[in-house]
Design a protein around this motif. Sequence first.
Motif, PDB file in Angstrom:
ATOM      1  N   LEU A 281       9.759  10.092   1.637  1.00 46.00           N
ATOM      2  CA  LEU A 281       8.885   9.200   2.422  1.00 46.00           C
ATOM      3  C   LEU A 281       8.538   7.920   1.654  1.00 46.00           C
ATOM      4  CD1 LEU A 281       6.608  11.968   3.930  1.00 46.00           C
ATOM      5  CD2 LEU A 281       7.863  10.283   5.276  1.00 46.00           C
TER       6      LEU A 281
ATOM      7  N   THR B 267       7.742  14.006  -0.154  1.00 51.82           N
ATOM      8  CA  THR B 267       6.945  12.781  -0.338  1.00 51.82           C
ATOM      9  C   THR B 267       7.782  11.705  -1.041  1.00 51.82           C
ATOM     10  OG1 THR B 267       5.998  13.696  -2.371  1.00 51.82           O
ATOM     11  CG2 THR B 267       4.689  13.918  -0.372  1.00 51.82           C
TER      12      THR B 267
ATOM     13  N   VAL C   6       0.177  11.620  -4.446  1.00 54.17           N
ATOM     14  CA  VAL C   6       0.519  13.019  -4.119  1.00 54.17           C
ATOM     15  C   VAL C   6       1.909  13.370  -4.668  1.00 54.17           C
ATOM     16  CG1 VAL C   6      -1.009  13.443  -2.159  1.00 54.17           C
ATOM     17  CG2 VAL C   6       1.199  12.332  -1.765  1.00 54.17           C
TER      18      VAL C   6
ATOM     19  N   LEU D  84       7.320  19.627  -1.831  1.00 56.87           N
ATOM     20  CA  LEU D  84       6.419  18.490  -1.546  1.00 56.87           C
ATOM     21  C   LEU D  84       6.841  17.245  -2.321  1.00 56.87           C
ATOM     22  CD1 LEU D  84       2.816  19.997  -1.419  1.00 56.87           C
ATOM     23  CD2 LEU D  84       4.052  18.867   0.420  1.00 56.87           C
TER      24      LEU D  84
ATOM     25  N   LEU E   2       3.007   1.721   6.300  1.00 55.74           N
ATOM     26  CA  LEU E   2       1.878   2.639   6.123  1.00 55.74           C
ATOM     27  C   LEU E   2       2.091   3.964   6.826  1.00 55.74           C
ATOM     28  CD1 LEU E   2      -1.198   0.295   6.243  1.00 55.74           C
ATOM     29  CD2 LEU E   2      -0.337   1.609   4.331  1.00 55.74           C
ATOM     30  N   TRP E   3       2.956   3.996   7.818  1.00 58.14           N
ATOM     31  CA  TRP E   3       3.286   5.252   8.507  1.00 58.14           C
ATOM     32  C   TRP E   3       3.752   6.293   7.484  1.00 58.14           C
ATOM     33  CZ3 TRP E   3       7.788   8.119   8.905  1.00 58.14           C
ATOM     34  CH2 TRP E   3       7.791   9.095   9.892  1.00 58.14           C
ATOM     35  N   TYR E   4       4.584   5.846   6.538  1.00 59.25           N
ATOM     36  CA  TYR E   4       5.115   6.756   5.516  1.00 59.25           C
ATOM     37  C   TYR E   4       3.992   7.304   4.636  1.00 59.25           C
ATOM     38  CZ  TYR E   4       9.524   4.619   6.865  1.00 59.25           C
ATOM     39  OH  TYR E   4      10.609   4.177   7.582  1.00 59.25           O
ATOM     40  N   LEU E   5       3.024   6.444   4.324  1.00 60.47           N
ATOM     41  CA  LEU E   5       1.893   6.851   3.485  1.00 60.47           C
ATOM     42  C   LEU E   5       1.079   7.950   4.154  1.00 60.47           C
ATOM     43  CD1 LEU E   5      -0.045   6.408   1.054  1.00 60.47           C
ATOM     44  CD2 LEU E   5      -1.118   4.601   2.383  1.00 60.47           C
ATOM     45  N   TRP E   6       0.745   7.743   5.427  1.00 57.29           N
ATOM     46  CA  TRP E   6      -0.086   8.740   6.128  1.00 57.29           C
ATOM     47  C   TRP E   6       0.671  10.041   6.330  1.00 57.29           C
ATOM     48  CZ3 TRP E   6      -4.536   7.471   5.088  1.00 57.29           C
ATOM     49  CH2 TRP E   6      -4.987   6.168   5.171  1.00 57.29           C
ATOM     50  N   VAL E   7       1.961   9.939   6.640  1.00 59.02           N
ATOM     51  CA  VAL E   7       2.749  11.176   6.828  1.00 59.02           C
ATOM     52  C   VAL E   7       2.814  11.942   5.506  1.00 59.02           C
ATOM     53  CG1 VAL E   7       5.038  12.096   7.372  1.00 59.02           C
ATOM     54  CG2 VAL E   7       4.078  10.287   8.771  1.00 59.02           C
ATOM     55  N   ALA E   8       2.991  11.236   4.381  1.00 58.91           N
ATOM     56  CA  ALA E   8       3.070  11.905   3.075  1.00 58.91           C
ATOM     57  C   ALA E   8       1.768  12.650   2.764  1.00 58.91           C
ATOM     58  CB  ALA E   8       3.366  10.877   1.987  1.00 58.91           C
ATOM     59  N   PHE E   9       0.626  11.995   2.976  1.00 58.99           N
ATOM     60  CA  PHE E   9      -0.664  12.653   2.712  1.00 58.99           C
ATOM     61  C   PHE E   9      -0.895  13.811   3.683  1.00 58.99           C
ATOM     62  CE2 PHE E   9      -3.454  10.813  -0.549  1.00 58.99           C
ATOM     63  CZ  PHE E   9      -2.628   9.817  -1.032  1.00 58.99           C
TER      64      PHE E   9
ATOM     65  N   ILE F 138       1.328  15.631   5.359  1.00 58.53           N
ATOM     66  CA  ILE F 138       2.221  16.761   5.075  1.00 58.53           C
ATOM     67  C   ILE F 138       1.722  17.526   3.852  1.00 58.53           C
ATOM     68  CG2 ILE F 138       4.516  17.339   4.144  1.00 58.53           C
ATOM     69  CD1 ILE F 138       5.741  15.387   6.077  1.00 58.53           C
TER      70      ILE F 138
ATOM     71  N   PRO G 235      10.865   3.338   2.619  1.00 59.83           N
ATOM     72  CA  PRO G 235      10.427   1.932   2.702  1.00 59.83           C
ATOM     73  C   PRO G 235      10.750   1.109   1.449  1.00 59.83           C
ATOM     74  CG  PRO G 235       8.535   3.369   2.386  1.00 59.83           C
ATOM     75  CD  PRO G 235       9.716   4.262   2.564  1.00 59.83           C
TER      76      PRO G 235
ATOM     77  N   ASP H 274       0.802  -1.226   0.000  1.00 57.50           N
ATOM     78  CA  ASP H 274       0.000   0.000   0.000  1.00 57.50           C
ATOM     79  C   ASP H 274       0.832   1.271   0.000  1.00 57.50           C
ATOM     80  OD1 ASP H 274      -2.712  -0.850  -0.088  1.00 57.50           O
ATOM     81  OD2 ASP H 274      -2.418  -1.727   1.898  1.00 57.50           O
ATOM     82  N   VAL H 275       2.118   1.152   0.306  1.00 54.81           N
ATOM     83  CA  VAL H 275       2.934   2.365   0.414  1.00 54.81           C
ATOM     84  C   VAL H 275       3.086   3.064  -0.941  1.00 54.81           C
ATOM     85  CG1 VAL H 275       5.264   1.413   0.044  1.00 54.81           C
ATOM     86  CG2 VAL H 275       4.940   3.284   1.657  1.00 54.81           C
TER      87      VAL H 275
ATOM     88  N   ARG I  89       0.865   4.116  -2.663  1.00 57.54           N
ATOM     89  CA  ARG I  89      -0.186   5.139  -2.784  1.00 57.54           C
ATOM     90  C   ARG I  89       0.361   6.548  -2.572  1.00 57.54           C
ATOM     91  NH1 ARG I  89      -5.091   2.171  -2.680  1.00 57.54           N
ATOM     92  NH2 ARG I  89      -4.688   0.072  -1.902  1.00 57.54           N
ATOM     93  N   ILE I  90       1.574   6.666  -2.042  1.00 55.76           N
ATOM     94  CA  ILE I  90       2.242   7.979  -1.946  1.00 55.76           C
ATOM     95  C   ILE I  90       2.350   8.590  -3.352  1.00 55.76           C
ATOM     96  CG2 ILE I  90       4.458   9.109  -1.423  1.00 55.76           C
ATOM     97  CD1 ILE I  90       4.822   7.164   0.876  1.00 55.76           C
TER      98      ILE I  90
END
Lengths: 239, 62
Positions: free
Chosen positions: A118, A115, A64, A111, B14-21, B23, A122, A57-58, A60-61
Amino acid sequence: MNSSIALTGWLRYASPRPFHRLAGRMIPGFAIAALLLVMPGVQIALFIAPTDAVQGDVYRIMFVHVPAAWMSMLLYVVMAAYAALGLILNARLSAMMAGAIAPTGALFTALALVTGALWGRPTWGAWWVWDARLTSELILLFLYLGFMSLHGAIDDTRRADRACAVLALAGVVNVPVIYFSVQWWYTLHQGASLSFGSGVSMDSSMLAGLVVMTLAFWCYAIAMVLVRVRRIIDEREAA
Amino acid sequence: MNLVNSLTGDDGDLWYLWVAFDITFLVLAIEIAITVGSNRRQRRRGHVVQPHTRGSTLTEKP
């Protein structure tokens, strides 16, 4: 005859004061469009698009990160085009538009970098690598910051506009370097998922999410630039 | 729904995903607040252009 009258009608919006009024009327439309687009965009990004087989799921970054990176390059090209118009035609509004675009462009570049870091941690195991794509994007951020710093450092606004236009035009060469860096050099950054030559290499719902988020960021950027250019016109014209 | 379920699971990525959104939307909201606030302060000070077009030229005066 009619077309020349229409052109003359539109040309008056190249003058700051008529454009100030036009921008005021356009801002709510773009702001509402951005809001209406971002909601389905986030829904597709987080809930509808399928989980990636490799990254989970990562990935999905991407929804954005990629639109922010596209906006950072697009806004720089538009800013350089306005700066060139201001330099060549001495058009007052062009220099104001270039100045209004720079902060939003810098924000999208920052951004894209944050992003990206981030997403990189991972998947690559590193926040940052001195990769051609990442380094050229960082140079783009410095170009935006340099543009804004230079404008702020020169008191005479007309001289500041001209100096910044030269900087913007010199820096525009960096945009194709960013875009083609993944083809020109061996990089850790993945290649383009969307390209004019090879088409689309992703699920249709992922593509839909990417397009909707890009349109949302586009409308947001236009609204922000118009709000900022109205303040710049106020500052310069009311003085 | 897989994503929602996995939030409570062991997938630390998933921590990275939520932080990216978070931010992204926080930064955009801050830009809106600063830009709109700056315009409002300018209007309160009365530094705004007049609605008429006379005197507004297309190019800089030599």
